[in-house]
Design a protein around this motif. Structure first.
Motif, mmCIF file in Angstrom:
data_model
loop_
_atom_site.group_PDB
_atom_site.id
_atom_site.type_symbol
_atom_site.label_atom_id
_atom_site.label_comp_id
_atom_site.label_asym_id
_atom_site.label_seq_id
_atom_site.Cartn_x
_atom_site.Cartn_y
_atom_site.Cartn_z
ATOM 1 N N TYR A 1 -26.134 8.115 32.978
ATOM 2 C CA TYR A 1 -26.249 6.678 33.202
ATOM 3 C C TYR A 1 -25.382 5.911 32.208
ATOM 4 N N ASP A 2 -25.437 6.314 30.937
ATOM 5 C CA ASP A 2 -24.639 5.637 29.911
ATOM 6 C C ASP A 2 -23.148 5.830 30.144
ATOM 7 N N LEU A 3 -22.749 7.042 30.536
ATOM 8 C CA LEU A 3 -21.335 7.310 30.787
ATOM 9 C C LEU A 3 -20.798 6.395 31.873
ATOM 10 N N ILE A 4 -21.528 6.325 32.980
ATOM 11 C CA ILE A 4 -21.024 5.601 34.137
ATOM 12 C C ILE A 4 -21.182 4.091 33.978
ATOM 13 N N LEU A 5 -22.291 3.667 33.392
ATOM 14 C CA LEU A 5 -22.574 2.239 33.339
ATOM 15 C C LEU A 5 -21.935 1.563 32.135
ATOM 16 N N LYS A 6 -21.828 2.290 31.013
ATOM 17 C CA LYS A 6 -21.427 1.621 29.774
ATOM 18 C C LYS A 6 -20.100 2.105 29.205
ATOM 19 N N ASP A 7 -19.851 3.408 29.270
ATOM 20 C CA ASP A 7 -18.691 3.970 28.572
ATOM 21 C C ASP A 7 -17.507 4.109 29.517
ATOM 22 N N LYS A 8 -16.911 2.980 29.894
ATOM 23 C CA LYS A 8 -15.831 3.005 30.878
ATOM 24 C C LYS A 8 -14.589 3.689 30.338
ATOM 25 N N GLU A 9 -14.296 3.488 29.059
ATOM 26 C CA GLU A 9 -13.095 4.100 28.494
ATOM 27 C C GLU A 9 -13.153 5.613 28.595
ATOM 28 N N ARG A 10 -14.295 6.181 28.271
ATOM 29 C CA ARG A 10 -14.442 7.634 28.375
ATOM 30 C C ARG A 10 -14.364 8.083 29.823
ATOM 31 N N LEU A 11 -15.003 7.327 30.736
ATOM 32 C CA LEU A 11 -15.017 7.704 32.142
ATOM 33 C C LEU A 11 -13.603 7.703 32.724
ATOM 34 N N LEU A 12 -12.762 6.797 32.250
ATOM 35 C CA LEU A 12 -11.404 6.689 32.784
ATOM 36 C C LEU A 12 -10.414 7.607 32.087
ATOM 37 N N SER A 13 -10.895 8.417 31.170
ATOM 38 C CA SER A 13 -10.031 9.363 30.477
ATOM 39 C C SER A 13 -9.938 10.661 31.260
ATOM 40 N N PHE A 14 -8.759 11.289 31.259
ATOM 41 C CA PHE A 14 -8.591 12.589 31.900
ATOM 42 C C PHE A 14 -9.435 13.659 31.215
ATOM 43 N N GLU A 15 -9.862 13.406 29.965
ATOM 44 C CA GLU A 15 -10.689 14.375 29.245
ATOM 45 C C GLU A 15 -12.095 14.456 29.843
ATOM 46 N N GLU A 16 -12.534 13.394 30.484
ATOM 47 C CA GLU A 16 -13.861 13.370 31.113
ATOM 48 C C GLU A 16 -13.743 13.931 32.531
ATOM 49 N N PRO A 17 -14.476 15.004 32.851
ATOM 50 C CA PRO A 17 -14.310 15.666 34.152
ATOM 51 C C PRO A 17 -14.892 14.905 35.338
ATOM 52 N N VAL A 18 -15.814 13.960 35.138
ATOM 53 C CA VAL A 18 -16.453 13.274 36.265
ATOM 54 C C VAL A 18 -15.430 12.434 37.019
ATOM 55 N N ARG A 19 -15.322 12.703 38.319
ATOM 56 C CA ARG A 19 -14.412 11.943 39.183
ATOM 57 C C ARG A 19 -15.119 11.383 40.406
ATOM 58 N N PHE A 20 -16.260 11.955 40.779
ATOM 59 C CA PHE A 20 -17.019 11.514 41.946
ATOM 60 C C PHE A 20 -18.381 11.012 41.478
ATOM 61 N N ILE A 21 -18.705 9.766 41.831
ATOM 62 C CA ILE A 21 -19.911 9.109 41.338
ATOM 63 C C ILE A 21 -20.821 8.783 42.517
ATOM 64 N N TRP A 22 -22.106 9.020 42.326
ATOM 65 C CA TRP A 22 -23.096 8.786 43.375
ATOM 66 C C TRP A 22 -24.073 7.713 42.907
ATOM 67 N N SER A 23 -24.371 6.776 43.792
ATOM 68 C CA SER A 23 -25.279 5.693 43.423
ATOM 69 C C SER A 23 -26.131 5.297 44.612
ATOM 70 N N HIS A 24 -27.368 4.942 44.314
ATOM 71 C CA HIS A 24 -28.255 4.447 45.364
ATOM 72 C C HIS A 24 -27.904 3.022 45.731
ATOM 73 N N SER A 25 -27.654 2.188 44.720
ATOM 74 C CA SER A 25 -27.247 0.812 44.980
ATOM 75 C C SER A 25 -26.562 0.267 43.748
ATOM 76 N N ALA A 26 -25.266 0.481 43.653
ATOM 77 C CA ALA A 26 -24.505 -0.005 42.504
ATOM 78 C C ALA A 26 -24.497 -1.522 42.449
ATOM 79 N N LEU A 27 -24.771 -2.165 43.564
ATOM 80 C CA LEU A 27 -24.762 -3.624 43.558
ATOM 81 C C LEU A 27 -25.848 -4.164 42.641
ATOM 82 N N ARG A 28 -27.052 -3.627 42.755
ATOM 83 C CA ARG A 28 -28.152 -4.141 41.952
ATOM 84 C C ARG A 28 -28.048 -3.684 40.500
ATOM 85 N N GLU A 29 -27.374 -2.571 40.261
ATOM 86 C CA GLU A 29 -27.312 -2.063 38.901
ATOM 87 C C GLU A 29 -26.119 -2.610 38.133
#
Length: 758
Positions: free
Chosen positions: A248-276
């Protein structure tokens, strides 16, 4: 000229272009008893509450999904046109207060819910596959430019992605994703070029385990009642343990890390990103694995991906030369491409209707103005430039091109400054409406095609000529027919073995892109997107095991033959032909019945006789149970018709109506209501037209039925079933014994008059 590349749903900026991939079921097995409740409404007066329900319907073109407005007591088997999966199923109750539809089998379906559906599982798999394909295509393009690509899945239930009852906590969608990812990636890498850039990309993606490349974040897991604290599999640096809080922290707060090639996550799943409250500039693909509800618009959903992307250094990719090549959002939806982009364009233009537009030379260039003498003139670029300069000089627009209060006050008081440019002086009074349009609320587009009931012309209906005509043809009847059953059985066996085609379930994937330099006018016209690619996916899944079919009973009912005759036909066909039943039970039944009816039609007419009954149709069939129709196809108001308008399906029929209405020989005419039908051994037949002609004594002279060949019918149908119905109708009208009533088939008014005067 106002240009639009895409609407940021929140900041209203010009951002990424949009591409759409829509997936539509083209051939359903039908046995899954698919039902989707779209919404409910309270009826007016004594009406029952109604629900908008999407279900499978047997049509002349095959099984299709359609939305029907259903109320208590309605039989789903009848509504669907006889699909076996709905047999014995009806609407027990519609509770609009709780948004629930109750079925006769005890199932309760809430608004936005779908029943168990074999086709739905396959559609979701194809959607996930298309998201992965689109992601890899975009990722390969952006990797060398130092831009990390992300994809976002919207899902309707957390448990579809996160299943805490399993050791690996993978829900159904997550397991499908991992299966499809490995297969698609292997195929994709096998087609890469053998250059240095491709090799670097290959090494990068091959180093990421499939389990580490996707992650989900959910504020609350509604299925278990847990918050974001359940243990999940390894991620991060490909080792160790992580939990939902870290994800949750990676996706919601740590955008710099998420956008780095060092971070392997590329596909994100959400129930409702609009409300979050999450958005990320590098979302390039979105997969809508959920039904659109009534509270969230498509524009809001895709708004999460409409951001200008950034590279590894945080630099925005807004170079005018490359901005639209890089910044393109692909949306993969389970709606058809056409349905999705139509709704999206409508939502965008509705949001624009109340939004101030910016003044520019391009906006004014080419606009038409109406002059004092009533003529129109088109603004050339030189005049548009002069007008723009005039607005700037007098502070009538600000630095952003928006109309200022100074202009609004001057326009209201009639104190706007006179222009100094000579070319502007003759037209200045006629260009102000163009400036007004930049800030005044524009009317929202109205749908002129809203279905309405066609008004009834009671005066024409009560004319003596029409009442005499009606009294002559208004008879119910029964028929008798004898034919050689053995000959029919042999013909049917031979035809089924030769011509019975049953396909497996198919999905049409349509891809389209927003046009370059999208303009508001294109959105208003619904032409802002163009199809760029179509392909068909096949599914070997058969739904036959989920429904018990009365095969003999269904075919006997559709062909009006005995079960014994149908059994003789089905046991006589080749085993390979009969095996097609498992591929698609509903289509097997439909196609087999159609072919049997065509063979049946060739042998019945010469042995058919009608016996008119004393029973007659009530004249109320002209007004009762009339359905609402699209009056955009109705043409002008009619003078001689029993109905004030007639909805036509072709230019030929429209011309025929126009000729009838102005003909001096015609007293009155009508399109016969659906309630009037002639029974035949190959199905009831509803004649189209009844026409009363004048003669010297103003009595009825002739009645004609006009048959039109419809493009959706096969040649066999026209030669077999349709031709048989026509011949049956000839015998029916002949049995009435009315010498002044004739029945024939014509295609235009000239042919009709040749028969009248011949």
């Amino acid at each position: 000229m106002h240009r639009l590349d895409a609407i940021d749903a929140y900041n209203q900026k010009l951002v990424k272009k949009i591409a759409v991939r829509g997936i539509t079921v083209k051939h359903l097995a039908g046995s899954s008893a698919y039902l989707y409740v779209d919404g409910l409404e309270i009826g007016k007066g004594a009406d029952f509450p109604k629900a908008r329900v999407e279900l499978e319907v047997q049509t002349a073109q095959g099984i299709k999904r359609q939305v029907k407005r259903l109320s208590q007591g309605m039989n789903l088997h009848d509504i669907s046109g006889g699909i076996e999966a709905y047999k014995g199923l009806f609407i027990r109750d519609v509770d609009a207060n709780r948004d629930i539809v109750e079925l006769s089998n005890g199932d309760m379906i809430g608004a936005g819910e779908v029943t168990q559906d074999v086709a739905e599982d396959q559609k979701r798999r194809i959607q996930i596959r298309e998201v992965i394909r689109a992601h890899l295509d975009k990722e390969r393009q952006l990797f060398a430019q130092g831009i990390k690509a992300l994809s976002l899945f919207f899902i309707d239930e957390v448990a579809n992605y996160r299943d805490y009852d399993r050791e690996d906590t993978l829900g159904e969608y997550a397991r499908v994703f991992e299966e499809e990812y490995e297969a698609v990636l292997a195929d994709f890498l096998g087609q890469l070029d053998l250059d240095d850039a491709a090799e670097r990309y290959r090494k990068h993606v091959e180093a990421i385990p499939v389990r580490s490349t996707h992650e989900g974040y959910f504020s609350i897991d509604k299925r278990t009642g847990r918050s974001v604290d359940g243990k999940i599999a390894a991620r991060g640096d490909f080792a160790g343990q992580s939990d939902d809080v870290d994800a949750y922290d990676l996706i919601l707060k740590d955008k710099e890390r998420l956008l780095s090639f060092e971070e392997p996550v590329r596909f994100i799943w959400s129930h409702s990103a609009l409300r979050e409250g999450w958005d990320n500039p590098n979302v390039f693909v979105m997969g809508m694995l959920k039904k659109s509800d009534n509270t969230t618009t498509r524009r809001q959903e895709i708004g999460r991906g409409l951001r200008l992307s950034v590279d590894q250094h945080g630099e925005r990719m807004d170079n005018p030369v490359t901005v639209h090549d890089i910044n393109e959002l692909t949306v993969v939806t389970d709606e058809s491409y056409t349905d999705f982009v139509t709704a999206l364009q409508k939502e965008i233009i509705e949001s624009l209707s109340a939004r101030p537009r910016k003044a520019s030379v391009d906006y004014f260039t080419g606009k038409q103005i109406k002059l004092a003498d009533g003529t129109t003139s088109v603004l050339e670029k030189s005049i548009a430039q002069a007008l723009y300069n005039h607005l700037i000089r007098h502070d009538y627009i600000d630095d952003d091109g928006l109309v200022t209060q100074a202009y609004k006050d001057g326009r209201a008081d009639g104190t706007l400054a006179a222009p100094t440019a000579e070319m502007l002086k003759p037209v200045i009074d006629f260009v102000w409406p163009l400036v007004d349009a930049l800030y005044l609320d524009l009317p929202k587009p109205t749908d002129g095609r809203k279905p309405k009931k066609i008004p009834f012309n009671e005066a024409n209906f009560k004319k003596r000529e029409f009442q005499e005509l009606w009294s002559r043809i208004n008879h119910k009847a029964v028929y008798q027919v004898e034919f050689d059953s053995e000959e029919l059985i042999k013909n049917c066996i031979r035809t089924l073995d030769k011509s019975l085609n049953v396909t497996v379930m198919q999905y049409l994937v349509e891809a389209g892109k927003q046009v370059v330099g999208l303009e508001v006018q294109q959105l208003e016209a619904g032409t802002g997107f163009k199809v760029s690619e179509t392909k068909v996916e096949h599914s070997a899944v058969s739904a036959g095991s989920t429904v018990k079919y009365d095969l003999l009973g269904e075919i006997a009912e559709k062909t009006q033959l005995t079960r014994r005759t149908c059994a003789a036909i089905l046991t006589g066909i080749n085993p390979g032909t009969f095996a097609k039943f498992k591929q698609n039970p509903e289509q097997f039944i439909t196609e087999a019945a159609r072919l049997i009816n065509e063979q049946k039609a060739t042998v019945i007419v010469e042995h058919l006789t009608y016996d008119p009954l004393d029973n007659r149709y009530d004249s109320s069939i002209f007004t009762e149970n009339q359905t609402a129709q699209d009056l955009s196809k109705a043409g002008e108001k009619l003078k001689k018709s029993v109905y004030e308008y007639v909805v036509t399906d072709s230019k030929v029929e429209r011309k025929f109506v126009e000729k009838l209405d102005v003909s001096d020989e015609v007293v009155v005419y009508s399109k016969l209501p659906r309630g009037f039908s002639i029974p035949t051994p190959v199905g009831d037949y509803n004649p189209d037209w009844v026409i009363a002609f004048r003669d010297d004594t103003t009595k009825i002279k002739h009645v004609y039925f006009v048959a039109e060949t419809k493009g959706s019918m096969s040649t066999l149908q026209l030669k077999g079933v349709e031709n048989a119905k026509i011949e049956c109708a000839r015998k029916f009208f002949s049995s009435l014994g009315k010498s002044d009533v004739k029945y024939d088939v014509v295609t235009n008014y000239s042919e009709l008059m040749d028969l009248v005067t011949g």
